[in-house]
Design a protein around this motif. Structure first.
Motif, mmCIF file in Angstrom:
data_model
loop_
_atom_site.group_PDB
_atom_site.id
_atom_site.type_symbol
_atom_site.label_atom_id
_atom_site.label_comp_id
_atom_site.label_asym_id
_atom_site.label_seq_id
_atom_site.Cartn_x
_atom_site.Cartn_y
_atom_site.Cartn_z
ATOM 1 N N LYS A 35 22.725 54.878 16.851
ATOM 2 C CA LYS A 35 21.988 54.249 17.957
ATOM 3 C C LYS A 35 22.455 54.802 19.301
ATOM 4 C CE LYS A 35 22.357 49.593 18.564
ATOM 5 N NZ LYS A 35 22.720 49.280 19.959
ATOM 6 N N ARG A 80 21.187 58.385 24.039
ATOM 7 C CA ARG A 80 21.607 59.469 24.946
ATOM 8 C C ARG A 80 20.766 60.721 24.741
ATOM 9 N NH1 ARG A 80 25.427 55.799 24.126
ATOM 10 N NH2 ARG A 80 27.195 55.566 25.542
ATOM 11 N N ARG A 103 21.651 49.602 30.871
ATOM 12 C CA ARG A 103 22.787 50.009 31.698
ATOM 13 C C ARG A 103 22.767 51.520 31.942
ATOM 14 N NH1 ARG A 103 26.048 45.820 28.453
ATOM 15 N NH2 ARG A 103 25.877 43.961 29.747
ATOM 16 N N ARG A 120 28.439 44.606 36.267
ATOM 17 C CA ARG A 120 29.388 45.669 35.897
ATOM 18 C C ARG A 120 28.806 47.065 36.147
ATOM 19 N NH1 ARG A 120 30.695 44.674 29.789
ATOM 20 N NH2 ARG A 120 31.312 42.674 30.626
ATOM 21 N N ALA A 163 36.829 47.865 29.420
ATOM 22 C CA ALA A 163 36.676 49.048 28.563
ATOM 23 C C ALA A 163 35.247 49.030 28.028
ATOM 24 C CB ALA A 163 37.687 49.000 27.418
ATOM 25 N N SER A 164 34.347 49.727 28.724
ATOM 26 C CA SER A 164 32.935 49.721 28.319
ATOM 27 C C SER A 164 32.338 51.111 28.424
ATOM 28 C CB SER A 164 32.138 48.755 29.208
ATOM 29 O OG SER A 164 30.758 49.052 29.114
ATOM 30 N N ALA A 165 31.865 51.617 27.281
ATOM 31 C CA ALA A 165 31.224 52.940 27.275
ATOM 32 C C ALA A 165 29.901 52.906 28.031
ATOM 33 C CB ALA A 165 30.987 53.385 25.840
ATOM 34 N N ARG A 211 33.912 54.695 23.158
ATOM 35 C CA ARG A 211 33.116 55.760 22.523
ATOM 36 C C ARG A 211 32.770 56.835 23.552
ATOM 37 N NH1 ARG A 211 28.477 52.414 19.959
ATOM 38 N NH2 ARG A 211 30.222 50.997 19.773
ATOM 39 N N VAL A 215 34.154 47.851 18.480
ATOM 40 C CA VAL A 215 33.641 46.655 19.161
ATOM 41 C C VAL A 215 32.430 46.059 18.445
ATOM 42 C CG1 VAL A 215 32.301 48.007 20.858
ATOM 43 C CG2 VAL A 215 33.088 45.711 21.444
ATOM 44 N N ASP A 216 31.571 46.904 17.860
ATOM 45 C CA ASP A 216 30.383 46.375 17.178
ATOM 46 C C ASP A 216 30.663 45.999 15.719
ATOM 47 O OD1 ASP A 216 28.908 46.682 19.483
ATOM 48 O OD2 ASP A 216 28.153 48.662 18.922
ATOM 49 N N GLU A 240 34.985 40.679 25.324
ATOM 50 C CA GLU A 240 33.703 41.374 25.469
ATOM 51 C C GLU A 240 32.654 40.900 24.456
ATOM 52 O OE1 GLU A 240 32.207 44.014 27.511
ATOM 53 O OE2 GLU A 240 33.546 42.814 28.734
ATOM 54 N N LYS A 249 27.801 40.031 24.197
ATOM 55 C CA LYS A 249 26.970 40.983 23.443
ATOM 56 C C LYS A 249 25.573 40.369 23.241
ATOM 57 C CE LYS A 249 29.934 44.316 22.994
ATOM 58 N NZ LYS A 249 29.665 45.572 23.683
HETATM 59 C C1 S3P Z 1 27.509 51.231 23.446
HETATM 60 C C2 S3P Z 1 28.665 50.686 23.949
HETATM 61 C C3 S3P Z 1 29.199 49.378 23.522
HETATM 62 C C4 S3P Z 1 28.553 48.898 22.223
HETATM 63 C C5 S3P Z 1 27.063 49.090 22.234
HETATM 64 C C6 S3P Z 1 26.709 50.556 22.407
HETATM 65 C C7 S3P Z 1 27.065 52.550 23.930
HETATM 66 O O1 S3P Z 1 28.921 48.423 24.536
HETATM 67 O O2 S3P Z 1 28.870 47.551 21.995
HETATM 68 O O3 S3P Z 1 26.477 48.620 21.029
HETATM 69 O O4 S3P Z 1 26.181 53.165 23.294
HETATM 70 O O5 S3P Z 1 27.593 53.004 24.964
HETATM 71 P P1 S3P Z 1 29.946 48.161 25.763
HETATM 72 O O6 S3P Z 1 29.928 49.340 26.645
HETATM 73 O O7 S3P Z 1 29.395 46.937 26.441
HETATM 74 O O8 S3P Z 1 31.271 47.914 25.106
#
Ligand code: S3P
Length: 425
Positions: free
Chosen positions: A21, A26, A96, A124, A164-166, A192, A312-313, A336, A340
């Motif tokens: 996903k 991306r 986001r 954020r 800590a959020s990708a 990630r 995290v997931d 975190e 979700k």
């Molecule tokens: C994701 C980042 C994570 C994850 C989400 C997918 C991504 O979220 O939980 O399912 O693709 O960058 P957060 O950045 O809120 O931790």
């Protein structure tokens, strides 16, 4: 739609999970920004990523389904002002990341989503994007969607991520492609890194120095095909299903094994899982391989808090494994998970209790006492991962899953694959 799953004696066979996903989101965004035509191979075609395809079409890219794949004709860095609001559906990653992209564009856009997404924190991303110069309005001063964005004229910032959020990291890096001066993001813990890898794949500026990631203004870049690996987060449900169900032995093939995603494997191994995996190839910058999972006698563990951002997931399905383990499992650092697709700490606790599992809950931790799972009813709280994780938890004893269609947000073939591997078709 309610699904009744009878008690399952075993899981056997081989499975190829759908595309990742995160990489699909991306790939669609960068393919749409690139100059020229490319193919995104084996993408995830599910609720969240179909929302991304639709949003990128509204912004001027041509995205056509080509069998299993997506054929993309990009805009060459300049997105088109859409004539309507952009509906991100249930997809936090879409909202986001695209907020970052749109901050770099001199167009007016409005982002909205479903009831769950309109409850999730957007401050954020709006905070750093405003610091870069984007004009963003939204409910509660820009903390909640709908968000209205007028971008352009960005300057680079040095940004220390408060969480800590990708997704936040990626939003700032995508905006950085349109900013004067360098943009730097510092992570409090590794998350990630698909955005960094995809930037490299397209030849976009990206530099890493420890926990600092740097990018800068991009020149128009050429379209390039991208192969999407199988989604480790989808594989996780079947891994745990095989571990907790007697007489099981399954192999998952073509799974993304990016180490910023596979924290669950470390924890399951520590719990005593009969689990092995092997990276067999590198596909467009992502390690890919196979995983074999067999029935195991699991024992409870205290999970290292530093592993949580790397899984995290997967916490809901880890809780399902903990419910079958001997003794207690302590899972910390869950703040975190409260924000979700649902409040996952509460949803996990509720469903464990529905299945007869003793659980203690704190604001950011769970303590699960394993060994007493009974058959019961699963309530997904409009959350795909809760539906699938607790379907798995109830599998050996039989379970009823309410609103089972939520799985289609990330894994539309989940129920059919489950039936196939449990020999019920
Ligand atoms: C994701 C980042 C994570 C994850 C989400 C997918 C991504 O979220 O939980 O399912 O693709 O960058 P957060 O950045 O809120 O931790």
């Amino acid at each position: 739609m309610e699904r009744l799953i009878p008690p399952t004696p075993s899981l056997k066979g081989t499975l190829r999970v759908p595309g990742d996903k995160s990489v699909t989101h991306r790939g669609l965004m960068l393919g749409a920004l690139a100059q020229g035509e490319s193919t995104l191979y084996y993408p995830l075609k599910a609720g969240d990523t179909l929302s991304t395809a639709q949003v990128m079409r509204q912004l001027g890219a041509e995205i056509a389904e080509q069998g299993e794949h997506f054929h993309i004709k990009g805009v060459g860095l300049r997105l088109q002002e859409p004539t309507d609001v952009l509906d991100c559906g249930n997809a936090g990653t879409l909202m986001r990341l695209v907020a970052g992209l749109l901050s770099g564009q001199e167009i007016f856009t409005v982002l909205t989503g479903d009831a769950s997404l309109r409850r999730r924190p957007m401050g954020r991303v709006t905070t750093p994007l405003r610091q870069m110069g984007a004009r963003i309005e939204g409910r509660e001063g820009g903390k909640l969607a709908p968000l209205a964005i007028r971008g352009g004229g960005l300057r680079g910032i040095h940004y220390e991520l408060p969480v800590a959020s990708a997704q936040v990291k990626s939003a700032v890096l995508l905006a950085g492609l349109f900013a004067e001066e360098d943009t730097e993001v510092v992570e409090p813990a590794p998350t990630r890194d698909h955005t960094e890898r995809v930037f490299r794949h397209y030849g976009l500026p990206i530099e890493l120095e420890g926990n600092l990631i740097r990018t800068r203004r991009a020149e128009p870049f050429a379209a390039r095909d991208l192969i999407v690996p199988g989604d480790f987060s989808s594989a996780a449900f079947f891994i745990v299903a095989a571990l907790i169900t007697p007489e099981s032995d399954i192999t998952l093939e073509g799974v993304g094994l990016n180490p910023t995603r596979t924290g669950l494997l470390t924890v399951l191994k520590e719990m005593g899982a009969n689990l092995s995996w092997e990276v067999t190839e590198g596909q467009d910058g992502e390690p890919v391989g196979s995983i074999r999972a067999r029935s195991s006698r699991l024992k409870g563990v205290s999970v290292d808090p530093r592993l949580i951002p790397l899984m995290v997931d997967e916490v809901p399905v880890l809780a399902a494994a903990a419910a079958w383990a001997e003794g207690e499992t302590y899972i910390p650092n869950l703040e975190e998970l409260r924000v979700k697709e649902s409040d996952r700490v509460a949803a996990i606790a509720h469903n464990l209790q529905n299945l007869g599992v003793p659980v203690e809950v704190g604001h950011d931790w769970l303590k699960v006492r394993g060994g007493s799972v009974q058959s019961g009813v699963v309530e997904p709280f409009h959350d795909h991962r809760i539906a699938m994780a607790f379907a798995v938890c109830g599998l050996p004893k039989g379970v009823v899953v309410q609103d089972a269609e939520w799985a289609s947000i990330s894994f539309p073939s989940f129920w059919e694959e489950l039936e196939r591997l449990t020999g019920k078709v």
